[in-house]
Design an enzyme around this catalytic site. Structure first.
Site, PDB file in Angstrom:
ATOM      1  CG  HIS A  44       3.393  -7.258  18.859  1.00 39.27           C
ATOM      2  ND1 HIS A  44       3.942  -7.146  20.129  1.00 39.27           N
ATOM      3  CD2 HIS A  44       4.190  -8.126  18.186  1.00 39.27           C
ATOM      4  CE1 HIS A  44       5.004  -7.916  20.195  1.00 39.27           C
ATOM      5  NE2 HIS A  44       5.178  -8.522  19.040  1.00 39.27           N
ATOM      6  CG  HIS A  50      -1.105  -7.526  21.467  1.00 38.90           C
ATOM      7  ND1 HIS A  50      -0.277  -8.602  21.197  1.00 38.90           N
ATOM      8  CD2 HIS A  50      -0.298  -6.537  21.931  1.00 38.90           C
ATOM      9  CE1 HIS A  50       0.974  -8.277  21.490  1.00 38.90           C
ATOM     10  NE2 HIS A  50       0.993  -7.026  21.942  1.00 38.90           N
ATOM     11  CG  ASP A  52       2.021  -3.555  21.963  1.00 40.66           C
ATOM     12  OD1 ASP A  52       1.533  -4.021  22.999  1.00 40.66           O
ATOM     13  OD2 ASP A  52       2.662  -4.229  21.137  1.00 40.66           O
ATOM     14  CE  LYS A 239       0.257  26.535  -6.778  1.00 38.76           C
ATOM     15  NZ  LYS A 239       0.933  26.737  -5.491  1.00 38.76           N
ATOM     16  CG  ASP A 241       0.954  27.524   0.430  1.00 40.65           C
ATOM     17  OD1 ASP A 241       2.027  27.624  -0.185  1.00 40.65           O
ATOM     18  OD2 ASP A 241       0.405  28.492   0.979  1.00 40.65           O
ATOM     19  CG  HIS A 660     -37.281  23.001   6.866  1.00 37.15           C
ATOM     20  ND1 HIS A 660     -36.571  22.957   8.048  1.00 37.15           N
ATOM     21  CD2 HIS A 660     -37.721  21.734   6.647  1.00 37.15           C
ATOM     22  CE1 HIS A 660     -36.595  21.722   8.545  1.00 37.15           C
ATOM     23  NE2 HIS A 660     -37.281  20.963   7.705  1.00 37.15           N
ATOM     24  CB  SER A 712     -34.932  13.258   4.910  1.00 35.34           C
ATOM     25  OG  SER A 712     -34.725  12.308   5.949  1.00 35.34           O
TER      26      SER A 712
END
Length: 859
Positions: A44, A50, A52, A239, A241, A660, A712
């Site tokens: 606003h 500000h 709201d 696509k 659905d 790892h 990493s």
């Protein structure tokens, strides 16, 4: 609660376009404390800019003015001043309040969605108590927030719960536009439109003059294609659905949402019609899909079915809160009195992008060019519906099916036990459909029926055996009464493969097609693995409704021997990321992650109680590891080999977070696939890490060597060079040392090969010793046990620059990035580089540097 007297006293209905609400309001619907309700945040530009915040509470919008707007950083507690209640109709208000009126200035719907109270109290009780604990599901604001009263009735604080997003995203700063119109508050204040830009683009493209006959418009249709392909001159889209619709905004009159039958469904999806009306173009017709998204962000036909048949405005209004929808816009038929249908698709989409927002109720549906196979692979891995291939130069074929548009579904298959059959009609009266079941959580449950795909030969072969094992009652649970009355049941002795589009929330197959009988013990027919993200979301919803029951519920069967347990356990406490979220992530990225794990010894770090609990390394696969999880016996240790998704989910279910891996495969143990240089800052600036990586990039390019970069997942970067098994480990160490010394010689002030931290002098350690036999690096796409749930992210070299922030790549952001861009590091598993050429390039650089009198490396 509803008292709009104060609101109305401050406004003159003859001056302001703001809504005033009904004079006599209908009683507010009785909702459970935790039910979903509407919220809106409006930006606003009054005397001061500000935000709201308004929450639906007992028939009105409880409102707070938030001067600085909501923040995603929990450390930022924002002042929120309670103001007068607003009518519910105000949630869609966007426009200019005229000068001289209360609150004069422009206003946009900056965010909107639904919320629920998560502390067991109703919102009205929370208001009275001075504390609201909320879960917001908006276009920009998602997650836990709290409103806390500080003093008096007006002063409150608005704060985010959890941790700040790892990518530093702040919607107030980064996402200024309306979720309805796509305009900023400044543009709305200036009464800006996109008319001039679109009219100019249509004119340049040669769009002919002529208004479209909205009543005659029908969506263009795609032809089914047997499989994915990649081809220049083609665009590839997701696509969806949902419900296909043409959104038509006439120059005068209401918006229409025209479906394939020609019917107008605007009254069924009023939030879409309202957003289409707000788009900043005077008149247009666009093609798209109305979609209801599930908790994991996938389009769900089952969810949107709950809205299709609704006609009563009260039912529609409530459903819009419980099952909100969005409209993905992917084509332009015409605008501003010009017909765009003869234009090439690529041009139509360019013009559409001039006024269709990227986020909000209406969303521009993006595409990828040429590489359909990569998109299809990502779509399949995420459990999405499929892709649509469209010829970039094709015109719009209104109401016709054409080869220029091809739909490519990503079908799913499952093996089911045959538990009975139903009689048919006409020529197939002996058997109309097979009744199916599968095993879930240790018991046989009903999975639906399949008739499509059955042929007489299969029926002839199967029916005598079914008749010979007749049972008086179903051998499985969950059979609907109508099936129980009309079906004929048999001892499960046969199994079959079926293809289907999705599993409904009731556990039944949607649109199944019989494929073949299977020589398989029906006891091995397990319920298919629903995407773990959906399992986790379902479990979380159940826990919110029935905490005690959800906590004691057994794990979800993903494979007959595999049980995923304790999905609700929080592994990253700061932001509430759970073990289910981790499993969902690894499942989502499996198509890209799998090639790095297959046949490669794996070392785990397990965190049974999350990242703030105790952890331990695990090289040895324990004796109780199921036989179906592959292992490799190396140097007296049984290493895990995660060659398939169930094996990976098995080890992650044990509490493993980072993965790892060796650089070599178990089948070629002495010959690594890659060389790695680990750039470890340990207190050095990350900018120096990037500088060294760019320097390596220049050196390796000069040597004609393919090379790749990834974060990493912590503070450093990894630079990898494909070896293709050309070297043994000791030779890889030597080559790594040559490269490391070369870069340290050229950048002595920022790079070092000194391993002890005390000897590094604040420089980045270029670690080449990780190429030794048995040494590991964190796998690409592996999660890391750090706040924010970061991951080790492969990067294109164009993004290894001064703006790189590794923290932005997390469990939540990485899957979407992969789906859009693919894996830029996949080539590291390809053929090895030309070693002679690379070494010659290094030698040339050394000679050039020596001639210039380089400084010595200070390690």
């Amino acid at each position: 609660m509803r008292d709009l007297d104060d609101y109305r006293r401050k406004r003159d209905p003859a001056r302001t376009p703001e809504p005033f609400g009904d004079d006599v309001a209908a009683p507010a619907a009785a909702l459970a404390p935790g039910a979903r309700r509407r919220f809106v945040v409006q930006q606003h530009a009054a005397r001061s800019l500000h935000y709201d915040l308004r929450l639906e509470v007992e028939g009105a919008l409880a409102s707070w003015a938030v001067p600085k707007g909501p923040s995603l950083d929990p450390k930022e507690k924002r002042l929120a001043v309670r103001t007068e209640d607003h009518p519910l109709e105000y949630e869609g208000f966007e426009g200019v309040i005229p000068a001289g009126s209360y609150g004069a200035g422009a206003m946009i719907v900056w965010d909107a969605g639904t919320y629920r109270s998560v502390d067991g109290n109703s919102p009205a009780q929370g208001l009275a108590a001075g504390k609201l604990d909320l879960e917001l599901s908006g276009h920009k604001l998602r997650g836990r927030f709290a409103l806390v009263r500080t003093r008096g009735e007006r002063d409150w604080l608005l704060l985010r719960k959890g941790v700040a997003p790892a990518d530093g995203r702040e919607p107030v700063r980064d996402e200024p536009a309306s979720v309805l119109s796509g305009l900023t508050v400044e543009e709305v204040g200036a009464r800006a439109t996109r008319d001039a830009a679109v009219e100019s683009a249509l004119g340049r493209a040669g769009a002919r003059a002529g208004a479209l006959d909205a009543a005659a418009l029908r969506p263009a249709l795609a032809t089914a294609a047997p499989g994915a392909f990649s081809r220049a001159g083609w665009l590839f889209e997701l696509k969806y659905d949902g419900v296909r619709a043409l959104a038509v905004k006439p120059a005068d009159g209401p918006v229409r949402l025209v479906v394939r039958t020609g019917a107008d469904r605007a009254p069924v999806y009023p939030e879409v019609a309202r957003a289409v009306a707000k788009l900043p173009l005077a008149c247009f017709a666009i093609d798209g899909e109305i979609v209801a998204l599930d908790a994991s962000g996938r389009s769900s036909f089952e969810r949107i079915q709950r809205r299709m048949g609704l006609r009563d405005p009260r039912d529609v209004s409530r459903a819009a809160v419980e099952v909100p929808v969005v409209f993905y816009a992917f084509d332009l038929l015409g605008a501003l009195g010009r017909d765009a249908r003869p234009l090439p698709l690529a041009q139509r989409k360019e013009i559409l992008a001039l006024f269709a927002p990227r986020a909000g109720v209406v969303r521009y549906a993006d595409h990828v060019e040429a590489d359909g196979e990569r998109l299809y692979e990502a779509v399949s891995g995420h459990g999405l519906e499929g892709i649509v291939a469209k010829k970039a130069d094709s015109p719009y074929a209104s109401g016709r099916r054409t080869e220029h548009w091809r739909k490519i579904k990503a079908p799913r298959t499952a093996c089911a036990a045959i538990v009975g059959w139903t009689a048919g009609r006409g020529g197939r009266s002996r058997l109309g459909a097979l009744l199916l079941g599968w095993w879930r959580d240790g018991e046989l449950v009903y999975a639906g029926s399949v008739g499509s795909g059955l042929d007489e030969r299969t029926i002839d072969a199967l029916l005598p055996s079914l008749e010979g094992a007749r049972l008086p009652a179903p051998p499985c649970r969950g059979v609907p009464d109508v099936v129980r009355r009309n079906g004929r049941f048999t001892q499960p002795q046969h199994a079959c493969d079926v293809r289907y589009t999705e599993e409904t929330s009731a556990g039944l197959l949607r649109q199944p097609v019989f494929l073949r009988l299977r020589e398989l013990d029906p006891a091995a027919c397990a319920a298919p693995a629903a995407p773990v993200a959906r399992q986790a979301a379902t479990r979380a919803d159940a826990a919110a409704r029935e905490p005690d029951a959800a906590a004691s519920r057994p794990g979800v069967a993903l494979d007959p021997p595999l049980q995923l347990t304790r999905l609700e356990k929080v592994f990253w406490p700061a932001d509430g990321t759970t073990k289910g979220d981790l499993l969902a992530y690894y499942e989502a990225v499996w198509p890209c992650l799998g090639p790095y794990l297959r046949d490669r010894p794996l070392v785990l770090t397990r965190y049974p109680d999350g990242i703030e609990g105790k952890s331990f390394y695990q090289h040895q696969a324990p004796a109780f590891t199921p036989a179906w999880v592959r292992r490799a016996h190396i140097d007296g240790i049984d290493y895990f080999l995660c060659g398939d998704l169930p094996s990976l989910l098995y080890v992650v279910n044990s509490g493993a977070i980072p993965l790892h891996v060796w650089s070599a495969r178990a089948s070629t143990l002495e010959r690594p696939d890659w060389l790695v240089l680990d750039l470890d800052p340990k207190g050095a600036p990350f900018s120096h890490v990037v500088q060294i990586a760019r320097h390596l990039h220049e050196l390796l390019e000069e040597g004609g060597a393919a090379h790749f970069a990834k974060t990493s997942g912590q503070d450093g970067l990894h630079v990898l060079v494909p070896l293709g098994g050309q070297l043994v480990h000791a030779e890889a160490v030597s080559l790594g040392e040559v490269l490391a010394r070369a870069v340290c010689r050229e950048l002595p002030d920022v790079a070092t090969i000194a391993r002890p931290i005390a000897s590094r002098g604040g420089r980045v350690y270029v670690d080449y010793l990780q190429n030794g036999r048995g040494k590991t690096i964190v796998a690409p796409l592996s999660a890391r046990p750090r706040a924010g749930a970061p991951v080790s992210m492969p990067l294109p070299w164009s993004q290894v620059n001064g703006r790189l922030d590794p923290a932005r790549y997390t469990l939540r952001t990485a899957p979407a990035r992969l789906a859009k861009h693919g894996d830029p590091m996949a080539g590291v598993l390809g053929p090895g580089v030309d070693l002679a050429r690379l070494l010659a390039a290094v030698e040339r650089r050394i000679d050039r540097r020596s001639g210039a009198g380089p400084r010595r490396e200070r390690s």
